[in-house]
Each structure stands twice: as structure tokens, then as C-alpha cells.
Design an enzyme around this catalytic site. Structure first.
Site, short mmCIF file in Angstrom:
data_model
loop_
_atom_site.label_atom_id
_atom_site.label_comp_id
_atom_site.label_asym_id
_atom_site.label_seq_id
_atom_site.Cartn_x
_atom_site.Cartn_y
_atom_site.Cartn_z
N ASN A 104 0.81 -1.22 0.00
CA ASN A 104 0.00 0.00 0.00
C ASN A 104 0.84 1.27 0.00
O ASN A 104 0.34 2.34 -0.35
CB ASN A 104 -0.95 0.02 1.20
CG ASN A 104 -0.25 -0.26 2.50
OD1 ASN A 104 0.34 -1.33 2.68
ND2 ASN A 104 -0.27 0.68 3.42
N GLN A 145 -5.20 -3.85 -1.73
CA GLN A 145 -4.86 -2.86 -2.76
C GLN A 145 -5.10 -3.36 -4.18
O GLN A 145 -5.03 -2.58 -5.13
CB GLN A 145 -3.40 -2.40 -2.61
CG GLN A 145 -3.14 -1.59 -1.35
CD GLN A 145 -3.79 -0.21 -1.35
OE1 GLN A 145 -4.15 0.33 -2.40
NE2 GLN A 145 -3.98 0.35 -0.17
N SER A 194 -11.42 -4.60 1.52
CA SER A 194 -12.24 -3.50 2.06
C SER A 194 -12.86 -2.76 0.88
O SER A 194 -12.14 -2.32 -0.03
CB SER A 194 -11.38 -2.51 2.85
OG SER A 194 -11.20 -2.92 4.17
N HIS A 206 -14.01 0.22 0.53
CA HIS A 206 -13.69 1.64 0.31
C HIS A 206 -12.44 1.84 -0.54
O HIS A 206 -12.15 2.95 -0.99
CB HIS A 206 -13.57 2.39 1.64
CG HIS A 206 -12.38 2.02 2.47
ND1 HIS A 206 -11.24 2.77 2.48
CD2 HIS A 206 -12.16 1.00 3.33
CE1 HIS A 206 -10.37 2.23 3.32
NE2 HIS A 206 -10.90 1.16 3.85
N CYS A 249 11.40 11.10 8.01
CA CYS A 249 11.81 12.20 8.88
C CYS A 249 11.27 13.53 8.42
O CYS A 249 11.95 14.54 8.49
CB CYS A 249 13.33 12.25 8.92
SG CYS A 249 14.04 10.63 9.13
N1 PLP Z 1 -4.08 -3.88 4.12
C1 PLP Z 1 -3.66 -2.94 3.26
C2 PLP Z 1 -2.63 -3.28 2.24
C3 PLP Z 1 -4.19 -1.65 3.31
O1 PLP Z 1 -3.77 -0.71 2.45
C4 PLP Z 1 -5.16 -1.35 4.30
C5 PLP Z 1 -5.70 0.00 4.43
O2 PLP Z 1 -5.01 0.98 4.22
C6 PLP Z 1 -5.58 -2.39 5.15
C7 PLP Z 1 -5.01 -3.63 5.04
C8 PLP Z 1 -6.64 -2.16 6.19
O3 PLP Z 1 -7.84 -1.79 5.58
P1 PLP Z 1 -9.07 -1.32 6.48
O4 PLP Z 1 -8.59 -0.15 7.29
O5 PLP Z 1 -10.13 -0.94 5.51
O6 PLP Z 1 -9.44 -2.47 7.35
#
Ligand code: PLP
Length: 373
Positions: A151, A179, A199, A201, A325
């Protein structure tokens, strides 16, 4: 002020058609899906149709899809259940996984004393597949938990290869596909993966809804006790409109997949070209990256580094921090910390992640803004 959204790896805007479908379901399907009368059965039908839609795009059985509130919940359930119910003694993962995976594994290590092995990644974010081969060669009962697309960097893991290695060595494979779902074809008939998580969203669906794929032969124990919903694995009245919205979002993502992949890939390429013209010393983090995520190190001085995100935000541009940083108070990115040198980490890295709603004009404005900082 114009708002420019380049943070689509964090979350995506909901498609209008998805909102329309959710509104329709909220207005008409108010029955409790567990009720036996026709109003309840109608809501239940929405859920089961949604399950079939999702299964169709992933080439699996509808009974293998379990609705959850998001991917984090699904990962917690699967990894915990694997340790508790399948007698897993060792988990092999990597330090560049999402915290949803890493912190779940840490908690299980403390509770159950399981062995945890971390595969390293090289400077380009590429996994140490040789170490995976050598670790899997012993007989320890193992769960491998490795993501598909990172991600932060967009680096793509070879999940077919990992799955085959797991399969040959009788290890279970949990893959965080958050992703990549809705952004590429995933054929679970061909891919030897036991569990995936998603997910909605992240693919232009609603927040607060996701799902797990659990391969048919594997019977997990409930994550929440109560009613019979989701085969008794996740009790509680289902969120019918969110489930319908998620299925609609996945359907539209697949309908437009070919066209949107080209649009988004083109935007990423254009952005990198414009950034290179403006800042010849720019460096891309990661190799073999997914078509929607661009993570770059900007050749900026330390004074500029501290304020870069704030300055972009003031101009209406939303991107994500990539590196360590940029502000004394911010913790380093655990992903880039595994890949980059100390000098590289001291410079600002940005994650720019696109959707089909973005335009080249927005990219021009973004690059001009960066030049003026
Ligand atoms: N795994 C990856 C690679 C993600 O990018 C994210 C969310 O940014 C998650 C897991 C967790 O997703 P959620 O917050 O919708 O449970």
C-alpha cells in the site's frame, strides 16, 4: 479552492452508481435478513445476490465469501483462527505488511508463543523468495501471510509463486489483497491461496464493509458469537445496504477495469515524467510497482522536507507521506525503513496514488506547486 485527491491508496471516492444502489436498498430493503417473512427474505436475497456477484468476479464459490466490517477485521479473524484452531506453530510474513497484519501477528506471538519469521525485502522492495523456500522446507505447521500489492510503494508480490510454494509445502497462505481487489483480475480457481481479505472503500465502495475469502475446505471458528449470520462465524444483523454497495462497486470496477487501468497507468506515467522534468534527481521507491501507486523521493533540503505535506495541503492537494523524517514528531514509515538508506530516509518521500477521476491538469498543478515550495 480546487481540491486534488491523489491519495487513492488510502481510500477512494464512492461511485455515484454505488450511492444510488445503497440508497435504493436502504429505502426498500429494511427487513431483517434473518426474519422469515417476505420482507426479511427480500433483504436476505440482496445479501446472497451480492455474495454471488463478488464470488463471480473472484472465480470462487459464494459460500467462500464472508462479510466483515473491513479487511483489518478479516485479517484478525483469519490469522487468529489459524493459530488457535489449525495448530499453526509458525507464521512467515514480511516487515512491509500493513499494520493490520503485523500487529495481529505480534499479539498472537505474545499470546501463543508462536514462532514468527520475517522475510526481508531489498532496496527495491522485492521479497526474499529464496528465504521463503528454505524456511518452508521443514515440517513446522506454518501460515504464510504476505500481501499482494504494497500500500505504500505499490510493489507487487508474485502471489502465484508464493501460493505454489505454500501448496507444495502444506503451508496455509493468507494474502492481503486490499490494494489489488477491483483493480486487477484475481482468479481464485487458479491461484493457490487459502484466505484473502478486502475492504470496499479501496475500490470506490462504502467504508465499514469488507469481506474474507476462506477456501471451502477450511472451517474457521466464530469471530463473534451470537446469531447464525455468516454461517455463525460473524454474528449480528448484516448491513444490507453496505453489502449491496460493495457488490455494486466491485461489479463496476470490473466493468470498467480495462479502460480505467489504461487511464490510471497513463496518469502515473505522465506524473513521473513531469516530476523528472522538474526534479531530475528524483528517485522512485520500489520496482515492479502497481499501476496506480507512485512513491518517490524528492531531492529537497531538510528545511523544505519538514513542511512539504502541509504546504501541499494548503494548496488543496492530498497526497500521503512516504518517508521517515519529514517531521520530528512523525514515526518513520516502517515500509520505507526496510528498503532505503538513512540518507534516503532523511529526504521527503511522497506516495501519490491515482484513480480514474484524476486528470493530467491536476498533475501539472501538483508539479508546479512542488516547484514553488
Ligand atoms: N491492508 C492494506 C494493504 C491496506 O492498504 C489497508 C488500508 O489501508 C488495510 C489492510 C486495512 O484496511 P481497512 O482499514 O479498511 O481495514
Amino acid at each position: 479552492m480546487q481540491k486534488i485527491y491523489f491519495d487513492n491508496a488510502a481510500t477512494t471516492p464512492i461511485r455515484q452508481e454505488v450511492i444510488d444502489e445503497m440508497v435504493r436498498v436502504m429505502q426498500t430493503e429494511y427487513g431483517n435478513p434473518s426474519s422469515t417473512h417476505s420482507i426479511g427474505r427480500s433483504s436476505k436475497a440482496v445479501i446472497e445476490t451480492s455474495r454471488k456477484t463478488i464470488a463471480k468476479y473472484l472465480h470462487c464459490n459464494a459460500s467462500e465469501i464472508v462479510f466483515t466490517s473491513n479487511a483489518t477485521e478479516a485479517t484478525n479473524w483469519i490469522v487468529r483462527s489459524a493459530v488457535r484452531d489449525f495448530g499453526i506453530k509458525r507464521i512467515i510474513t514480511s516487515k512491509v505488511e500493513h499494520h493490520a497484519t503485523l500487529y495481529t501477528i505480534l499479539a498472537l506471538q505474545q499470546e501463543y508463543g508462536i514462532q514468527v519469521e520475517y522475510l526481508s525485502v531489498n532496496h527495491e522492495g522485492v521479497l526474499d523468495y529464496n528465504k521463503l523456500t528454505s524456511l518452508l522446507s521443514d515440517e513446522t505447521k506454518t501460515l504464510v501471510s504476505l500481501m499482494h500489492v504494497n500500500n505504500e510503494t505499490g510493489v507487487v508480490n508474485d502471489i502465484k509463486r508464493i501460493g505454489e510454494m505454500c501448496h507444495q509445502n502444506k503451508a496455509l497462505f493468507h494474502c492481503d489483497t486490499v490494494q489489488s481487489i477491483g483493480k486487477t483480475e484475481l482468479d481464485l480457481q487458479q491461484l493457490p491461496i487459502d484466505f484473502i481479505v478486502a475492504s470496499a472503500h479501496k475500490f470506490h465502495g462504502p467504508k465499514g464493509i469488507g469481506f474474507a475469502f476462506v477456501r471451502k475446505s477450511l472451517v474457521l471458528q466464530p469471530m463473534i458469537f451470537g446469531g447464525e449470520q455468516e454461517k455463525g462465524w460473524r454474528a449480528g444483523t448484516e448491513s444490507v445496504h453496505q453489502i449491496a454497495g460493495m457488490a455494486k462497486a466491485l461489479e463496476l470496477s470490473h466493468d470498467y477495469l480495462a479502460a480505467e487501468t489504461i487511464i490510471i497507468g497513463d496518469l502515473k506515467e505522465y506524473c513521473l515524467k513531469q516530476l523528472r522534468n522538474a526534479f531530475p534527481e528524483i528517485k522512485v521507491n520500489g520496482s515492479n510497482t502497481f499501476y496506480n501507486i507512485l512513491n518517490v523521493i524528492l531531492p529537497f533540503s531538510s528545511e523544505k522536507t519538514a513542511m512539504i505535506l502541509f504546504n501541499l495541503d494548503m494548496k488543496g492537494i492530498a497526497v500521503s507521506r512516504g518517508s521517515a523524517c519529514q517531521s520530528g514528531s512523525i514515526k518513520p514509515s516502517h515500509v520505507l525503513a526496510e528498503m532505503l538508506t538513512v540518507e534516503e530516509l532523511a529526504k521527503p518521500s511522497l506516495r501519490i496514488s491515482f484513480s480514474h477521476y484524476n486528470t493530467k491538469k491536476e498533475i501539472d498543478y501538483f508539479v508546479e506547486t512542488l516547484k514553488s515550495i
